[in-house]
Motif scaffolding. Structure first.
Motif, PDB file in Angstrom:
ATOM      1  N   VAL A  32       0.864  -1.173   0.000  1.00  0.00           N
ATOM      2  CA  VAL A  32       0.000   0.000   0.000  1.00  0.00           C
ATOM      3  C   VAL A  32       0.904   1.227   0.000  1.00  0.00           C
ATOM      4  CG1 VAL A  32      -1.820   1.252   1.231  1.00  0.00           C
ATOM      5  CG2 VAL A  32      -1.778  -1.228   1.297  1.00  0.00           C
ATOM      6  N   PRO A  33       0.642   2.193  -0.872  1.00  0.00           N
ATOM      7  CA  PRO A  33       1.433   3.419  -0.835  1.00  0.00           C
ATOM      8  C   PRO A  33       1.190   4.187   0.461  1.00  0.00           C
ATOM      9  CG  PRO A  33       0.200   3.239  -2.890  1.00  0.00           C
ATOM     10  CD  PRO A  33      -0.320   2.188  -1.969  1.00  0.00           C
ATOM     11  N   ALA A  39       2.175  10.344   6.570  1.00  0.00           N
ATOM     12  CA  ALA A  39       1.926   8.955   6.969  1.00  0.00           C
ATOM     13  C   ALA A  39       0.586   8.405   6.490  1.00  0.00           C
ATOM     14  CB  ALA A  39       2.071   8.778   8.483  1.00  0.00           C
ATOM     15  N   GLU A  40      -0.057   9.075   5.551  1.00  0.00           N
ATOM     16  CA  GLU A  40      -1.341   8.621   5.009  1.00  0.00           C
ATOM     17  C   GLU A  40      -1.137   7.423   4.082  1.00  0.00           C
ATOM     18  OE1 GLU A  40      -5.587   9.182   4.378  1.00  0.00           O
ATOM     19  OE2 GLU A  40      -4.204   9.952   5.862  1.00  0.00           O
ATOM     20  N   PHE A  41      -1.962   6.370   4.258  1.00  0.00           N
ATOM     21  CA  PHE A  41      -2.023   5.260   3.309  1.00  0.00           C
ATOM     22  C   PHE A  41      -3.046   5.632   2.254  1.00  0.00           C
ATOM     23  CE2 PHE A  41      -0.658   2.970   7.143  1.00  0.00           C
ATOM     24  CZ  PHE A  41       0.370   2.199   6.633  1.00  0.00           C
ATOM     25  N   PHE A  42      -2.831   5.218   1.014  1.00  0.00           N
ATOM     26  CA  PHE A  42      -3.801   5.522  -0.039  1.00  0.00           C
ATOM     27  C   PHE A  42      -3.703   4.519  -1.172  1.00  0.00           C
ATOM     28  CE2 PHE A  42       0.014   8.043  -0.775  1.00  0.00           C
ATOM     29  CZ  PHE A  42       0.304   7.822  -2.116  1.00  0.00           C
ATOM     30  N   LEU A  43      -4.712   4.451  -1.938  1.00  0.00           N
ATOM     31  CA  LEU A  43      -4.760   3.700  -3.186  1.00  0.00           C
ATOM     32  C   LEU A  43      -5.593   4.531  -4.143  1.00  0.00           C
ATOM     33  CD1 LEU A  43      -5.314   0.002  -2.127  1.00  0.00           C
ATOM     34  CD2 LEU A  43      -3.380   0.899  -3.393  1.00  0.00           C
ATOM     35  N   PRO A  50      -2.314  12.106  -2.145  1.00  0.00           N
ATOM     36  CA  PRO A  50      -3.557  12.822  -2.414  1.00  0.00           C
ATOM     37  C   PRO A  50      -3.998  13.702  -1.241  1.00  0.00           C
ATOM     38  CG  PRO A  50      -4.024  10.520  -1.961  1.00  0.00           C
ATOM     39  CD  PRO A  50      -2.531  10.665  -2.008  1.00  0.00           C
ATOM     40  N   ARG A  51      -3.420  13.470  -0.056  1.00  0.00           N
ATOM     41  CA  ARG A  51      -3.800  14.257   1.120  1.00  0.00           C
ATOM     42  C   ARG A  51      -3.000  15.551   1.217  1.00  0.00           C
ATOM     43  NH1 ARG A  51      -2.618  12.920   7.282  1.00  0.00           N
ATOM     44  NH2 ARG A  51      -3.997  14.440   8.245  1.00  0.00           N
ATOM     45  N   CYS A  52      -1.651  15.434   1.116  1.00  0.00           N
ATOM     46  CA  CYS A  52      -0.822  16.621   1.353  1.00  0.00           C
ATOM     47  C   CYS A  52      -0.012  17.054   0.130  1.00  0.00           C
ATOM     48  CB  CYS A  52       0.108  16.402   2.541  1.00  0.00           C
ATOM     49  SG  CYS A  52       1.471  15.259   2.218  1.00  0.00           S
ATOM     50  N   GLY A  53      -0.009  16.246  -0.915  1.00  0.00           N
ATOM     51  CA  GLY A  53       0.696  16.604  -2.145  1.00  0.00           C
ATOM     52  C   GLY A  53       2.179  16.285  -2.139  1.00  0.00           C
ATOM     53  N   ALA A  54       2.710  15.740  -1.065  1.00  0.00           N
ATOM     54  CA  ALA A  54       4.133  15.412  -0.997  1.00  0.00           C
ATOM     55  C   ALA A  54       4.474  14.338  -2.030  1.00  0.00           C
ATOM     56  CB  ALA A  54       4.501  14.934   0.400  1.00  0.00           C
ATOM     57  N   ARG A  55       5.699  14.395  -2.513  1.00  0.00           N
ATOM     58  CA  ARG A  55       6.158  13.433  -3.515  1.00  0.00           C
ATOM     59  C   ARG A  55       7.028  12.329  -2.931  1.00  0.00           C
ATOM     60  NH1 ARG A  55       4.856  14.178  -8.567  1.00  0.00           N
ATOM     61  NH2 ARG A  55       3.931  16.145  -9.171  1.00  0.00           N
ATOM     62  N   GLU A  94      -5.073  -1.388   6.449  1.00  0.00           N
ATOM     63  CA  GLU A  94      -4.382  -0.103   6.463  1.00  0.00           C
ATOM     64  C   GLU A  94      -5.318   1.076   6.198  1.00  0.00           C
ATOM     65  OE1 GLU A  94      -1.778  -3.419   5.945  1.00  0.00           O
ATOM     66  OE2 GLU A  94      -3.474  -2.825   4.710  1.00  0.00           O
ATOM     67  N   GLY A  95      -6.540   0.804   5.760  1.00  0.00           N
ATOM     68  CA  GLY A  95      -7.521   1.866   5.565  1.00  0.00           C
ATOM     69  C   GLY A  95      -8.012   2.100   4.147  1.00  0.00           C
ATOM     70  N   PRO A  96      -7.149   2.042   3.128  1.00  0.00           N
ATOM     71  CA  PRO A  96      -7.647   2.299   1.781  1.00  0.00           C
ATOM     72  C   PRO A  96      -8.600   1.214   1.286  1.00  0.00           C
ATOM     73  CG  PRO A  96      -5.267   2.501   1.840  1.00  0.00           C
ATOM     74  CD  PRO A  96      -5.697   1.907   3.153  1.00  0.00           C
TER      75      PRO A  96
END
Length: 138
Positions: A32-33, A39-43, A50-55, A94-96
């Motif tokens: 999971v990314p 520290a946000e998990f996402f898919l 997608p939350r903070c724009g960090a790369r 993990e949430g996504p």
């Protein structure tokens, strides 16, 4: 469970952002990314959060477990799949949310919040993610 030839079933076509994620699935690992900044998990996998724009995004090993958030039992399955065919939106530990096929002999007994675990299905040179119930629905 009905098992039919997988030769005609589709496989994903990775993009530059998803290539490593699919390569790890091919190796039998669900990841999971996760954003290093917040520290946000996402898919789905992508090069920025997608939350903070960090790369700064890492692929981290996933537990491989989750619960069914929603599902549909298709009585007319797509080409290459045997009906009834269960397509579910699974909330990973993990949430996504991840959409996938839930393989079960009792699709009418499947319920929202049912516990599932990841399984991998070989399709030609690729593997795809699918899910199996972990409780009494099998």
């Amino acid at each position: 469970m009905s098992d039919i030839s997988t030769d005609s079933r589709p496989v994903p076509l990775p993009t530059p952002d998803t290539q490593e994620w699919f390569d790890r699935i091919d190796a039998g690992e669900l990841t999971v990314p996760r954003c290093r900044a917040c520290a946000e998990f996402f898919l789905y996998p992508r090069s920025c959060c997608p939350r903070c724009g960090a790369r700064e995004v890492d692929l981290v090993p996933a537990a491989g477990t989750g619960t069914v958030a929603s599902f549909v039992v298709n009585q007319r399955a797509p080409a290459g799949f045997a009906p009834p065919y269960v397509l579910a939106l699974v909330e990973l530990a993990e949430g996504p949310l991840l959409m996938g096929h839930v393989v079960t002999d009792a699709p009418d007994a499947l319920e929202v919040d049912a516990a599932v675990r990841v399984a991998f299905e070989q399709r030609g040179e690729r593997r795809v993610v699918r899910f199996e119930p972990t409780g009494s629905v099998a």
